[in-house]
Design a protein around this motif. Structure first.
Motif, mmCIF file in Angstrom:
data_model
loop_
_atom_site.group_PDB
_atom_site.id
_atom_site.type_symbol
_atom_site.label_atom_id
_atom_site.label_comp_id
_atom_site.label_asym_id
_atom_site.label_seq_id
_atom_site.Cartn_x
_atom_site.Cartn_y
_atom_site.Cartn_z
ATOM 1 N N UNK A 1 0.987 -1.223 0.075
ATOM 2 C CA UNK A 1 0.005 -0.003 -0.078
ATOM 3 C C UNK A 1 0.640 1.194 0.070
ATOM 4 N N UNK A 2 0.823 1.976 -1.099
ATOM 5 C CA UNK A 2 1.513 2.965 -1.159
ATOM 6 C C UNK A 2 0.657 4.305 -1.685
ATOM 7 N N UNK A 3 -0.595 4.151 -1.229
ATOM 8 C CA UNK A 3 -1.668 5.068 -1.902
ATOM 9 C C UNK A 3 -1.589 6.390 -1.017
ATOM 10 N N UNK A 4 -0.501 7.253 -1.549
ATOM 11 C CA UNK A 4 -0.409 8.653 -0.958
ATOM 12 C C UNK A 4 0.406 9.344 -2.159
ATOM 13 N N UNK A 5 0.816 10.392 -1.528
ATOM 14 C CA UNK A 5 1.451 11.373 -2.697
ATOM 15 C C UNK A 5 2.953 11.071 -2.871
ATOM 16 N N UNK A 6 3.386 10.080 -2.158
ATOM 17 C CA UNK A 6 4.836 9.717 -2.232
ATOM 18 C C UNK A 6 5.242 9.176 -3.458
ATOM 19 N N UNK A 7 6.527 9.699 -4.133
ATOM 20 C CA UNK A 7 6.654 9.235 -5.486
ATOM 21 C C UNK A 7 8.148 8.582 -5.661
ATOM 22 N N UNK A 8 8.374 7.985 -6.861
ATOM 23 C CA UNK A 8 9.763 7.543 -7.071
ATOM 24 C C UNK A 8 10.190 6.310 -6.318
ATOM 25 N N UNK A 9 9.174 5.413 -5.938
ATOM 26 C CA UNK A 9 9.441 4.288 -5.262
ATOM 27 C C UNK A 9 9.846 3.073 -6.151
ATOM 28 N N UNK A 10 10.331 1.990 -5.711
ATOM 29 C CA UNK A 10 10.808 0.984 -6.480
ATOM 30 C C UNK A 10 10.184 -0.114 -5.600
ATOM 31 N N UNK A 11 9.104 -1.025 -6.350
ATOM 32 C CA UNK A 11 8.708 -2.244 -5.713
ATOM 33 C C UNK A 11 9.067 -3.330 -6.556
ATOM 34 N N UNK A 12 9.920 -4.288 -5.714
ATOM 35 C CA UNK A 12 10.582 -5.573 -6.405
ATOM 36 C C UNK A 12 9.569 -6.754 -5.772
ATOM 37 N N UNK A 13 9.066 -7.603 -6.528
ATOM 38 C CA UNK A 13 8.360 -8.798 -6.301
ATOM 39 C C UNK A 13 8.980 -9.838 -6.400
ATOM 40 N N UNK A 14 9.752 -10.551 -5.716
ATOM 41 C CA UNK A 14 10.309 -11.889 -6.022
ATOM 42 C C UNK A 14 9.387 -13.137 -5.487
ATOM 43 N N UNK A 15 8.710 -12.814 -4.378
ATOM 44 C CA UNK A 15 7.848 -13.697 -3.772
ATOM 45 C C UNK A 15 6.510 -13.727 -4.261
ATOM 46 N N UNK B 1 3.111 8.729 -8.713
ATOM 47 C CA UNK B 1 3.880 8.597 -10.011
ATOM 48 C C UNK B 1 5.251 8.481 -9.783
ATOM 49 N N UNK B 2 5.864 8.317 -11.065
ATOM 50 C CA UNK B 2 7.316 8.288 -11.004
ATOM 51 C C UNK B 2 7.901 7.171 -10.352
ATOM 52 N N UNK C 1 5.219 6.190 -14.452
ATOM 53 C CA UNK C 1 5.321 4.952 -14.100
ATOM 54 C C UNK C 1 6.151 3.855 -14.883
ATOM 55 N N UNK C 2 6.955 3.072 -14.475
ATOM 56 C CA UNK C 2 7.625 1.970 -15.307
ATOM 57 C C UNK C 2 7.210 0.835 -14.542
ATOM 58 N N UNK C 3 6.373 -0.301 -15.214
ATOM 59 C CA UNK C 3 6.064 -1.293 -14.693
ATOM 60 C C UNK C 3 6.609 -2.611 -15.550
ATOM 61 N N UNK C 4 7.244 -3.747 -15.000
ATOM 62 C CA UNK C 4 7.678 -4.889 -15.524
ATOM 63 C C UNK C 4 7.287 -5.951 -14.939
ATOM 64 N N UNK C 5 6.557 -6.951 -15.706
ATOM 65 C CA UNK C 5 6.112 -8.351 -15.111
ATOM 66 C C UNK C 5 6.907 -9.218 -15.891
ATOM 67 N N UNK C 6 7.461 -10.077 -15.184
ATOM 68 C CA UNK C 6 8.124 -11.231 -15.678
ATOM 69 C C UNK C 6 7.250 -12.590 -15.153
ATOM 70 N N UNK C 7 6.580 -12.378 -14.286
ATOM 71 C CA UNK C 7 6.021 -13.401 -13.350
ATOM 72 C C UNK C 7 4.464 -13.573 -13.878
ATOM 73 N N UNK D 1 -0.259 9.673 -17.491
ATOM 74 C CA UNK D 1 0.500 9.929 -18.762
ATOM 75 C C UNK D 1 1.608 9.376 -18.568
ATOM 76 N N UNK D 2 2.073 9.202 -19.873
ATOM 77 C CA UNK D 2 3.607 8.878 -20.076
ATOM 78 C C UNK D 2 4.087 7.560 -19.273
ATOM 79 N N UNK D 3 3.261 6.562 -18.868
ATOM 80 C CA UNK D 3 3.798 5.251 -18.261
ATOM 81 C C UNK D 3 4.575 4.212 -19.312
ATOM 82 N N UNK D 4 5.097 3.460 -18.911
ATOM 83 C CA UNK D 4 5.947 2.341 -19.654
ATOM 84 C C UNK D 4 5.521 1.090 -19.053
ATOM 85 N N UNK D 5 4.862 0.181 -19.695
ATOM 86 C CA UNK D 5 4.198 -1.044 -19.121
ATOM 87 C C UNK D 5 5.021 -2.096 -20.072
#
Length: 348
Positions: free
Chosen positions: A39-53, A71-72, A97-103, A117-121
């Protein structure tokens, strides 16, 4: 910047609420929650979430940002990553936002819901949504698919101006109902969208366009009806389309260098069908307007409809049809001209 790691099983949601932080869900961790798992449902930006599990959530698997905020961010679901969500698998808002799914992502609503605007999926894995595989709303977004997108309604639904879809994998709808498309595009008059298909797209409806200008470049396989809306649309096919092609009002152009197995209806306005280096198994109908229809290598059937049309069959044993005319026509075979009814002004 801090790295916040979750390496063991937990039922506590991960609060991803600090700008610039990295939030890592390790390969042995299972996060099971009654709300959002991350849950990052706020105004914070430029976070990175990595899901290996694994994330198993009764709401969103990952929820980053509200409309107009956040965003970002970067979201990466690795090959070992898994998301199961009762709402959206990934929700990312705010844009850029940049979203990459390999799983693997499975959601009871949308596999991904991306707003702004300007998302990369980019998808290399499997994304399945009971509603949409991926739902994108905003302008100038780029979605690249190397894996599989599956939606109960649409495999991919994308709304806004200047959006680009590049497909090397598969985009499908799992429901065989009229109105469900593998790819559904929405935009207003004067706006644009672009689809480049090198893989497979399939459903009862393969593609439904918006009110602006749709551009479709197909070098892969499309199965199902291709239907555009208003605007000056362009289709360039050097692959295969197994289904009818329905164009609408606008000066549309269809260039066929591959195979179309189905009828083509060019709709209103002054349209062009150039199939000189391709093959169509079906009838090409011009509709209203002064159309140009250039047949291909097979035995073509062309129907110019109303207007002063140019009809050229090309190679093969071709047929000119005026089956919908109700007033009677005259076709002068010795000079290749038509008169009366829908044949008036035609050059054959």
């Amino acid at each position: 910047m801090a790295i916040i790691s979750t390496l063991t099983n937990t039922s506590t949601p991960i609060a991803a609420n600090v700008s610039g932080n990295v939030y890592l869900i390790g390969p042995d961790a299972i996060v099971t929650t009654t709300g959002d798992a991350v849950d990052g449902n706020n105004t914070s930006t430029s976070k990175r979430i990595v899901v290996q599990g694994s994330l198993i959530a009764e709401q969103d698997g990952i929820d980053l940002g509200s409309a107009g905020t956040g965003g970002f961010n970067q979201i990466h679901v690795t090959r070992t990553g898994y998301i199961f969500a009762e709402s959206d698998g990934i929700e990312a808002e705010g844009g850029s936002n940049v979203v990459v799914n390999e799983g693997s992502i499975f959601a009871a609503n949308d596999g991904m819901f991306i707003l702004g605007d300007g998302n990369r999926i980019t998808n290399y894995g499997d994304v399945t949504g009971t509603s949409d595989g991926i739902d994108v709303t905003g302008n100038f977004n780029i979605l690249t698919n190397h894996g599989r997108l599956t939606g109960g309604d649409e495999g991919l639904e994308i709304s806004g101006d200047g959006n680009r879809i590049v497909n090397y994998g598969a985009i499908v709808t799992s429901n065989d109902f009229v109105g469900n498309e593998a790819v559904e595009v929405s935009h207003n008059a004067g706006e644009t969208s672009f689809l480049y298909n090198y893989g497979t797209i399939g459903g009862i409806g393969a593609y439904a366009g918006g009110q602006g200008a749709d551009t479709i470049v197909n070098e892969g396989a499309i199965t199902g009806e291709v239907r555009t809306n208003l605007g000056d649309d362009v289709i360039r096919n050097s692959g295969s389309i197994d289904g009818h092609v329905e164009l609408s009002t606008g000066d549309d152009q269809l260039f066929n260098r591959g195979l179309i197995f189905g009828d083509v209806n060019l709709g209103g306005s002054n349209d062009l069908f150039d199939g000189r280096n391709g093959e169509i198994v079906g009838t090409v109908t011009g509709g209203l307007g002064d159309d140009t229809i250039l047949g291909g290598t097979g035995d073509d059937t062309v129907n110019g409809g109303a207007g002063a049309d140019i009809l050229e069959g090309g190679a093969g044993v071709d047929t000119v049809s005026y089956v919908f005319d109700t007033t009677g026509v005259t076709v002068r075979l010795w000079n290749g001209t038509g008169a009366g009814g829908e044949a008036a002004g035609d050059v054959i």
